[in-house]
Design a protein around this motif. Structure first.
Motif, mmCIF file in Angstrom:
data_model
loop_
_atom_site.group_PDB
_atom_site.id
_atom_site.type_symbol
_atom_site.label_atom_id
_atom_site.label_comp_id
_atom_site.label_asym_id
_atom_site.label_seq_id
_atom_site.Cartn_x
_atom_site.Cartn_y
_atom_site.Cartn_z
ATOM 1 N N VAL A 198 61.579 8.726 3.672
ATOM 2 C CA VAL A 198 61.546 8.354 2.253
ATOM 3 C C VAL A 198 60.411 7.354 2.038
ATOM 4 O O VAL A 198 60.339 6.316 2.710
ATOM 5 N N GLY A 199 59.537 7.673 1.091
ATOM 6 C CA GLY A 199 58.366 6.838 0.839
ATOM 7 C C GLY A 199 58.610 5.753 -0.193
ATOM 8 O O GLY A 199 59.683 5.650 -0.798
ATOM 9 N N SER A 200 57.592 4.949 -0.436
ATOM 10 C CA SER A 200 57.722 3.767 -1.289
ATOM 11 C C SER A 200 57.925 4.119 -2.758
ATOM 12 O O SER A 200 58.377 3.294 -3.540
ATOM 13 N N HIS A 201 57.601 5.369 -3.159
ATOM 14 C CA HIS A 201 57.826 5.817 -4.530
ATOM 15 C C HIS A 201 58.929 6.875 -4.577
ATOM 16 O O HIS A 201 58.989 7.650 -5.546
ATOM 17 N N GLY A 202 59.768 6.907 -3.548
ATOM 18 C CA GLY A 202 60.876 7.860 -3.528
ATOM 19 C C GLY A 202 60.489 9.256 -3.073
ATOM 20 O O GLY A 202 61.304 10.182 -3.155
ATOM 21 N N GLN A 203 59.257 9.438 -2.571
ATOM 22 C CA GLN A 203 58.870 10.762 -2.062
ATOM 23 C C GLN A 203 59.698 11.053 -0.806
ATOM 24 O O GLN A 203 60.045 10.138 -0.060
ATOM 25 N N ILE A 204 60.002 12.329 -0.580
ATOM 26 C CA ILE A 204 60.789 12.655 0.616
ATOM 27 C C ILE A 204 60.123 13.753 1.444
ATOM 28 O O ILE A 204 59.436 14.632 0.905
ATOM 29 N N VAL A 205 60.335 13.666 2.755
ATOM 30 C CA VAL A 205 59.959 14.724 3.688
ATOM 31 C C VAL A 205 61.178 14.962 4.575
ATOM 32 O O VAL A 205 61.594 14.068 5.322
ATOM 33 N N THR A 241 68.755 -1.589 -4.774
ATOM 34 C CA THR A 241 68.508 -1.629 -3.321
ATOM 35 C C THR A 241 67.686 -0.388 -2.948
ATOM 36 O O THR A 241 68.147 0.469 -2.198
ATOM 37 N N PRO A 242 66.462 -0.265 -3.495
ATOM 38 C CA PRO A 242 65.673 0.951 -3.256
ATOM 39 C C PRO A 242 65.431 1.175 -1.766
ATOM 40 O O PRO A 242 65.256 0.227 -1.007
ATOM 41 N N PHE A 243 65.433 2.451 -1.387
ATOM 42 C CA PHE A 243 65.375 2.815 0.035
ATOM 43 C C PHE A 243 63.998 3.342 0.412
ATOM 44 O O PHE A 243 63.466 4.241 -0.243
ATOM 45 N N VAL A 244 63.442 2.776 1.478
ATOM 46 C CA VAL A 244 62.229 3.296 2.119
ATOM 47 C C VAL A 244 62.511 3.350 3.614
ATOM 48 O O VAL A 244 63.041 2.388 4.183
ATOM 49 N N GLY A 245 62.154 4.472 4.261
ATOM 50 C CA GLY A 245 62.388 4.562 5.704
ATOM 51 C C GLY A 245 62.988 5.900 6.072
ATOM 52 O O GLY A 245 62.752 6.909 5.396
ATOM 53 N N TYR A 252 51.198 9.630 12.245
ATOM 54 C CA TYR A 252 50.656 8.373 11.698
ATOM 55 C C TYR A 252 50.202 8.572 10.251
ATOM 56 O O TYR A 252 50.478 7.742 9.381
ATOM 57 N N GLU A 253 49.512 9.682 9.991
ATOM 58 C CA GLU A 253 49.081 9.985 8.623
ATOM 59 C C GLU A 253 50.293 10.142 7.704
ATOM 60 O O GLU A 253 50.300 9.667 6.559
ATOM 61 N N LEU A 254 51.318 10.824 8.194
ATOM 62 C CA LEU A 254 52.525 11.070 7.402
ATOM 63 C C LEU A 254 53.187 9.762 6.973
ATOM 64 O O LEU A 254 53.482 9.546 5.790
ATOM 65 N N ILE A 255 53.393 8.854 7.938
ATOM 66 C CA ILE A 255 54.062 7.581 7.629
ATOM 67 C C ILE A 255 53.167 6.719 6.735
ATOM 68 O O ILE A 255 53.648 6.074 5.789
ATOM 69 N N SER A 256 51.866 6.724 6.987
ATOM 70 C CA SER A 256 50.931 5.947 6.161
ATOM 71 C C SER A 256 50.938 6.435 4.719
ATOM 72 O O SER A 256 50.946 5.633 3.775
ATOM 73 N N ASP A 257 50.941 7.763 4.531
ATOM 74 C CA ASP A 257 50.971 8.328 3.178
ATOM 75 C C ASP A 257 52.272 7.959 2.456
ATOM 76 O O ASP A 257 52.260 7.626 1.269
ATOM 77 N N LEU A 258 53.391 8.013 3.169
ATOM 78 C CA LEU A 258 54.678 7.670 2.559
ATOM 79 C C LEU A 258 54.700 6.206 2.119
ATOM 80 O O LEU A 258 55.165 5.885 1.022
ATOM 81 N N ALA A 261 52.146 4.454 1.320
ATOM 82 C CA ALA A 261 51.163 4.275 0.239
ATOM 83 C C ALA A 261 51.624 4.913 -1.073
ATOM 84 O O ALA A 261 50.913 4.840 -2.081
ATOM 85 N N GLY A 262 52.805 5.555 -1.055
ATOM 86 C CA GLY A 262 53.321 6.178 -2.274
ATOM 87 C C GLY A 262 52.725 7.540 -2.564
ATOM 88 O O GLY A 262 52.907 8.084 -3.658
ATOM 89 N N LYS A 263 52.023 8.128 -1.591
ATOM 90 C CA LYS A 263 51.394 9.443 -1.808
ATOM 91 C C LYS A 263 52.407 10.566 -1.572
ATOM 92 O O LYS A 263 53.266 10.459 -0.693
ATOM 93 N N THR A 264 52.261 11.649 -2.324
ATOM 94 C CA THR A 264 53.045 12.850 -2.051
ATOM 95 C C THR A 264 52.440 13.529 -0.827
ATOM 96 O O THR A 264 51.228 13.749 -0.766
ATOM 97 N N THR A 265 53.279 13.852 0.138
ATOM 98 C CA THR A 265 52.766 14.385 1.397
ATOM 99 C C THR A 265 53.766 15.377 1.972
ATOM 100 O O THR A 265 54.888 15.513 1.471
ATOM 101 N N GLN A 266 53.361 16.078 3.000
ATOM 102 C CA GLN A 266 54.275 16.993 3.683
ATOM 103 C C GLN A 266 53.936 17.039 5.155
ATOM 104 O O GLN A 266 52.876 16.580 5.581
ATOM 105 N N ALA A 267 54.862 17.598 5.931
ATOM 106 C CA ALA A 267 54.673 17.701 7.378
ATOM 107 C C ALA A 267 54.717 19.168 7.782
ATOM 108 O O ALA A 267 55.294 19.997 7.072
ATOM 109 N N ALA A 268 54.123 19.491 8.927
ATOM 110 C CA ALA A 268 54.150 20.865 9.453
ATOM 111 C C ALA A 268 54.947 20.876 10.761
ATOM 112 O O ALA A 268 54.805 19.967 11.587
#
Length: 426
Positions: free
Chosen positions: A197-204, A261-265, A304-310, A312-319
Motif C-alpha cells: 500500500v502506497g502513500s496515496h492509497g495505491q495498491i499492488v 490512521t492511514p495505512f502505508v506498508g 526497489y523501484e516498486l517500493i520507491s514508487d509506492l 512517492a505516491g506513484k501508480t505502479t505495478q509489479a510483474a
C-alpha cells in the motif's frame, strides 16, 4: 547505487534482502540484526536489536541508508516508522497508530466494522467471569485470540467445553485482566494475501499463498510460526481474489484513512474462503513468514523501484512469473515449538542441489558449518511446473540429507490434491 536496511532477524528478512539485491539500483543490503546465514556477497548484518529504535535510526544515518524496509512486527508496533520519519529517513511500513491493525485484535475488529468487511462474529472480554459467560452461550468449536502481539501463536481453536474451561483458567491465571477475543469458528479454505500500500492509497497485490501452521503432518499438533508455504494458489479462481480486493482490502484501506490512521506498508490479510464468500481471519502489518520466501522469488520486476514508487505516491505495478509453483519447507529444531534446543548442523547453500534456495532464520557460524540457534531454523524453497513435482524435488533431498532437524512431509498437499483431481477430470 542505493543502500537498503531491513529490520528483522529471520528467513523472511533473508528473502527480502536477496530480492532487493536483484535490483539494478541496489548494491548493499544491511539486515539488523539478521543472522550469520545471511552474510554473503552484498548482504551485511548489524547487531542492532529490532526494538532499539534509537539504535536503528543511528545505524541508518551512519550507513547513509536510502531506504529502510521493516520485516518484523515488533518495531512497527513500537513506532519505528514514526522515529525514522521524524529523523527525515525514508522507510516503508505503517506508523505506530496504523500498526495497531496487528497490535490489537480489538482495533482490527473496529476497522472491519467501519469497512463493513466480512469476518467472524466475536466478543471481547477481559476477565475470567466475562469469558465464562460468553462461552456458556456458544456452540463449539470456538476461536480464542489474545489481543496483543503473539508472534503468530496467540490463536487457539477450542473444540469442547472442558477444553475451553481449561484454556480460560490458564489464560486468566497468568493475567487476570487479559484482553481476549472469543470468535465463532469459520471453516473453509484458509489463504494469505499480501498487498503493498502506497502513500496515496495505491495498491499492488502479490500472488496468494497458503501457510501450514500446525507442527505435524496432516495439520496435527500445536500451532507454530509456520512450517512451510506455497504460492501461487492455483485452485483459487481470479473471481475470489477480485472479491477479496473489492470487499476487504480496498474498504479496509479506506476505513483506516477515515479513522485518521492511514495505512502505508504491507497489509497481510489472513483470509478464509467460506461457503458465504471470503471472510477476514486476521490482519498483520508486514510480510508473513514463511509465505514471503515463496512469493518474492516469483517477482520478475524491480522491487526497489516498486517500493520507491509506492512511497512517492506513484501508480505502479509489479510483474510475476506464471509458469511454476513455489514450495517452501521449514526445517526446525526437533522439540519445536515447546522444547527448543540449539546446536543442530544446518545445510549450507553449497550443500543444496541446483535450483534450490535456502533462507536462514536462526543459525550461527561455527567453523565451516552453520548451527541452529532457534526453533525454526531455515526455509528451503524449490519451484516446479506442478506441486507434485515440487514436492518430489524437495522431499527427495530432505529425506536423503539425514538432517537432525525436523520438518513436515506434506507441505502443499492442498494444491497437490487439486492438481491430481483436475488431471483425472481432464
Amino acid at each position: 547505487m542505493a543502500k537498503v536496511l531491513i529490520i528483522g532477524t529471520g528467513a523472511r528478512e533473508h528473502s527480502l534482502a536477496k530480492t532487493f539485491l536483484t535490483s539494478k539500483h541496489v548494491d548493499t543490503v544491511i539486515v539488523a540484526p539478521g543472522n550469520d546465514g545471511m552474510i554473503e556477497l552484498g548482504i551485511q548484518t548489524a547487531s542492532v536489536a529490532v526494538d532499539d529504535l534509537p539504535g536503528l535510526v543511528a545505524l541508518a544515518k551512519k550507513e547513509e541508508i536510502d531506504l529502510t524496509f521493516v520485516g518484523s512486527e515488533e518495531p512497527l508496533v513500537l513506532g519505528v516508522v514514526d522515529a525514522f520519519q521524524q529523523a527525515g529517513l525514508r522507510i516503508f511500513g505503517p506508523n505506530k497508530a496504523a500498526a495497531q491493525l496487528e497490535g490489537s485484535k480489538t482495533f482490527t475488529k473496529k476497522i472491519l466494522q467501519l469497512a463493513q468487511a466480512p469476518t467472524a462474529a466475536y466478543h471481547t472480554v477481559s476477565s475470567l467471569t466475562d469469558a465464562e459467560k460468553i462461552v456458556a452461550g456458544k456452540q463449539f468449536p470456538l476461536v480464542f485470540k489474545l489481543d496483543g502481539l503473539a508472534a503468530g501463536k496467540g490463536v487457539s481453536i477450542i473444540k469442547t467445553r472442558p477444553e475451553a474451561a481449561e484454556k480460560l483458567t490458564d489464560i486468566y491465571s497468568k493475567n487476570p485482566a487479559e484482553s481476549l477475543l472469543i470468535e465463532d469458528f469459520m471453516s473453509g479454505i484458509e489463504f494469505s494475501m499480501f498487498t503493498l500500500v502506497g502513500s496515496h492509497g495505491q495498491i499492488v497485490n502479490l500472488p496468494a499463498a497458503q501457510d501450514h501452521k500446525r507442527r505435524f503432518d496432516a495439520d496435527k499438533g500445536p500451532n507454530t510460526g509456520g512450517m512451510g508455504a506455497y504460492s501461487p494458489m492455483l485452485q483459487l479462481p481470479d473471481s475470489v481474489l477480485q472479491e477479496t480486493t473489492d470487499k476487504i482490502i480496498l474498504p479496509t484501506i479506506r476505513a483506516m484513512a477515515a479513522n485518521q490512521t492511514p495505512f502505508v506498508g504491507v497489509l497481510y490479510s489472513g483470509l478464509m474462503l467460506t461457503q458465504a464468500g471470503v471472510k477476514v481471519v486476521e490482519f498483520n502489518v508486514r510480510f508473513g513468514d514463511p509465505e514471503t520466501q515463496v512469493i518474492l522469488p516469483q517477482l520478475t520486476s524491480d522491487f526497489y523501484e516498486l517500493i520507491s514508487d509506492l512511497l512517492a505516491g506513484k501508480t505502479t505495478q509489479a510483474a510475476w512469473q506464471d509458469q511454476d509453483v513455489y514450495l517452501g519447507v521449514d526445517i526446525a529444531a526437533p522439540g519445536y515449538p515447546e522444547d527448543v534446543q540449539p546446536g543442530f548442523p544446518t545445510p549450507l547453500p553449497a550443500d543444496l542441489p541446483d535450483g534450490f534456495e535456502i533462507d536462514y532464520a536462526a543459525v550461527r557460524k561455527s567453523g565451516q558449518q552453520f548451527l541452529s540457534t532457534g526453533g525454526r531454523v531455515a526455509t528451503i524453497v524449490v519451484h516446479a511446473a506442478t506441486m507434485l513435482a515440487a514436492q518430489e524435488k524437495i522431499y527427495k533431498y530432505l529425506d536423503q540429507a539425514h538432517l537432525k532437524l525436523t520438518y513436515r512431509h506434506d507441505i502443499g498437499y492442498q494444491l497437490a490434491d487439486f492438481q491430481k483431481n483436475f488431471s483425472r477430470q481432464h
